[in-house]
Design an enzyme around this catalytic site. Sequence first.
Site, short mmCIF file in Angstrom:
data_model
loop_
_atom_site.label_atom_id
_atom_site.label_comp_id
_atom_site.label_asym_id
_atom_site.label_seq_id
_atom_site.Cartn_x
_atom_site.Cartn_y
_atom_site.Cartn_z
N GLY A 244 -4.31 2.73 6.13
CA GLY A 244 -5.85 2.09 5.53
C GLY A 244 -6.33 0.78 5.48
O GLY A 244 -7.02 0.72 6.33
N ILE A 471 -0.65 5.35 1.26
CA ILE A 471 -0.79 5.07 2.45
C ILE A 471 0.12 4.90 4.35
O ILE A 471 -0.12 3.95 4.64
CB ILE A 471 -2.02 4.35 2.36
CG1 ILE A 471 -1.88 2.83 2.77
CG2 ILE A 471 -2.74 4.68 1.87
CD1 ILE A 471 -2.60 1.81 1.57
N GLY A 472 1.48 5.29 3.47
CA GLY A 472 2.43 4.65 4.36
C GLY A 472 3.74 3.77 3.95
O GLY A 472 4.30 2.91 4.69
N LEU A 589 11.33 -1.27 -5.98
CA LEU A 589 11.98 0.24 -6.94
C LEU A 589 12.22 0.57 -5.42
O LEU A 589 13.32 1.95 -5.14
CB LEU A 589 10.01 0.80 -6.69
CG LEU A 589 9.78 0.11 -7.44
CD1 LEU A 589 7.85 0.71 -7.92
CD2 LEU A 589 10.57 0.12 -8.94
N THR A 593 11.82 0.93 1.97
CA THR A 593 10.58 0.61 2.22
C THR A 593 9.92 -0.58 1.82
O THR A 593 8.76 -0.61 2.80
CB THR A 593 9.80 1.90 1.40
OG1 THR A 593 10.15 2.15 0.15
CG2 THR A 593 10.07 3.31 2.03
N GLY A 663 3.05 -4.82 -0.76
CA GLY A 663 1.81 -4.61 0.68
C GLY A 663 1.42 -5.88 1.48
O GLY A 663 1.05 -5.73 2.48
N GLU A 664 1.60 -6.63 0.60
CA GLU A 664 0.36 -7.70 1.71
C GLU A 664 1.33 -9.29 0.78
O GLU A 664 0.72 -9.75 1.63
CB GLU A 664 -1.09 -8.21 0.17
CG GLU A 664 -2.16 -6.97 0.58
CD GLU A 664 -3.20 -7.48 -0.84
OE1 GLU A 664 -4.20 -5.88 0.08
OE2 GLU A 664 -2.98 -7.06 -1.92
#
Lengths: 705, 172
Positions: A244, A471-472, A589, A593, A663-664
């Site tokens: 995304g 979203i991955g 967490l 990943t 994520g960012e």
Amino acid sequence: MAEGKLADPIGLPLDRVDGQLKVTGRATYAFEYATQGGAAYGVIVPSAIAKGRVVAVDVQEAQHAPGVLLVLTKDNAPPQTPWGPVDLPDRFARAEPALDSDEVRYFGFPVAFVVAETFEEANAAAALVSVRCDSLPGQYDLHSAGPTAEDPGHISDGAPANSSVGDFEAAFATAPVKIEALYTTPYQNQAPMEPHATMAVWEGQMLTVHTSAQLTTSPQEGLARTFNIPKENVRVVTRYIGGGFGSKLPFYVDATLAAIGARIVGRPVKLAMTRPQLFHMTTHRTASEQRLRLGADRDGRLTAYGQDALVQCARFDNYTEPVCGAARMLYAAPNRLTRHRLAKLDLPRSDSMRAPGDAIGLLALECAMDELADALGFDPVDLRLRNDTEIDPERDRPFASRHLAEALRLGAARFGWDKRIAKPASVRDGRWLIGLGVASAVRADVLRSATARARLERDGRLTVELAMTDIGTGTYTILTQVAAEAMELPVDRVTVRLGDTRFPPTAGSGGSFGAATSSSAVLAACRKLNAGLALGLTEAEGSVTPADLDDTYAHAGFGAHFAEAAVHRDTGEVRVRRMLGVFAAGRILNAKTARSQMIGGMTWGIGSALIEENHVDPRYGSFVNQDLASYHVAVNADVGSLDVMFLDEADPHGSPLGSKGIGELGICGAGAAVINAIHNATGARIRDMPATPDKLLATLETLDA
Amino acid sequence: MHNENVALTVNGRRHALDLDPRVTLLDALRENLGMTGTKKGCDQGQCGACTVIVNGQRINSCLTLAVMHAGDEITTIEGLEEDGNLHPMQAAFVRHDGLQCGYCTPGQICSAVALLAEHKAGWPSYATADVATAPVLTDGEIAERMSGNVCRCSAYSNIVSAIRDVAEGGRI
């Protein structure tokens, strides 16, 4: 740990729970749902002008082409709610009508829609639709729109467009050491691997859309608004999403047209945008012009700190990329000034792309800090350490946790920063010039609202349901770990179900709030269920709201990027040989990943520094690069060795689990570290991103052979 | 447009199809055979998400028409498992987290499986220093040979680790 008890799963580097489905091709994406009776195929016909009106659409030939079930234009599209409202608090829940008027708002605007029995027939018929438009002159150039750009009042994260502390102008004028530089960043495209796609199915008055979306409740509301039907009549399903990066926060005409088409032809309709269509019909990251003015005393302490940003949004929209957000919290300085100006152009819509604001804001700011270090004769790591702050310098709140200095120090030691030679172009490896660069990373942390449901099944398994998406990023996996730990169950006894508006509502995936928000809701639901088990409770819901984050503190993740760049002496080709990212991002967490999120962000940093760039054709108001052969994203060979390190950071004032968004954070500052490494390698100061070879040649020619 | 009869052999199984000759191999797999493991990312040969193995070689299935493949041995992601067990490359991708959103993953894995065969057969690449000698499968060689498969999530370093793991014959 008692014998037989499992290790607490939160934090463990578990394989992602949906990994097996994805490596076998069994994960089902929007376009891939089997339907009873088979779906018909839709193809969108885009406009070839950027601004004007559709005068006439000749559909005769298309309508009679083999297999065609429907040709939809402004002449026969059903009534819909007009686009917007522009000031809706949730901009992703705006009405998104299609073919509802004769107006063309940007190049590639949908002007017709064909539904046929097969994809090939729909494609062939779409080519037979003849569209006549009246074109109006448009404004497409950001730079020339600068003088008339408006003060948007607010930027897209809700903060004021302008901020001022002390007397910036006076402090900058009198600063003993200062730099002033204009940086520009180009238009960029999120380019997710899965094109935006929807399959729509009507059962009576009930609309189900299988769509590729980061959010669930917003498109549900938005589609209900578009068709003026109750929200309860719309179900959004989005179980697996092929990336995304912000581009699937809004929903688009693929959802609207699939729904209209399915309604009219009386069977499911599916459509995917073509790769070239994505570049105009979906959002992009705005280009920017950023004027950086930094002043310091001779000890390297910032006294004046100014960033002015010019950004673009579509003529009819109000999105303002929050370019100066990072500057407002990264370093201490008593006199500060940040301003955003918005140019409304006749281009497609700008909106979020991974780390909106910070990704490009830091690309400029962290290069400017390198320039300042140069002007001061300071080591760039040292300059950053000297300007660290425990207090949010513009909102006067302490940071709940902030370990920028530790990240810089540890990173410098691990990367071998002490071997860096400050004088540019000092290190050579054959025909390659070698340099090292550093940049700080920061990304604000927020919590949104979400509810989760936890249910203990008769067989002792736990089912967790929420209208969240993966979203991955690894959401399925981390939520499994959180639920397993909260319920003291092995992870293989937990099933997490996401991506369906039949589950409790969440804010979805975006802005780095997804993990903290959804895992907090899952934790609350599991705790409630756990507490009620003795009383026979088998199902419970738990929620989280933004108020669960203590706002007497400022919340952000921090980090430091280090890069080694090799620049070819003759061609100007840049290779990033290695990078290190050290991050303080609260409680991790899932170590596996989480690392993947970071290497992804760092790779995006390489792309933004070296290759990612879209060009506007000023004649037609279109983006020139409309495919992956001309819009370059990093590929495997562009990436050297990537090293990631997480600091062990506890945040007692943070989200219920103490986690922060990741994520960012990995892209924030990453590109600047590469650009600064190029400067160290060559002496070239690139201020116009990306650093393509042509921009380096002039400097290379001045160096000894 | 008249349909053509064509028999496609996919993962060892023969499928008799009555196909519009404009149907790409990719769409035949996804839409006609319902094998949606092979992905459509660009439909113009630029992203590699549609990579399948035809007669032992990896190709972009979006760039070829299905009717051209009568008699060919086509292997897709669905055909890599054996007796319900993951192919070593699939298992390595999970173990090394060589994927995120998963959309490019089937193409990456098919590409990686064929890459190892190409290397074994002595094929050089752009990254091979001396094309006269058998190439050594360095990380640079793997990265170069995998650069036709875009991963926008950018799991590239993990993909290289997964392939190296399999190339070296076991778990790291």
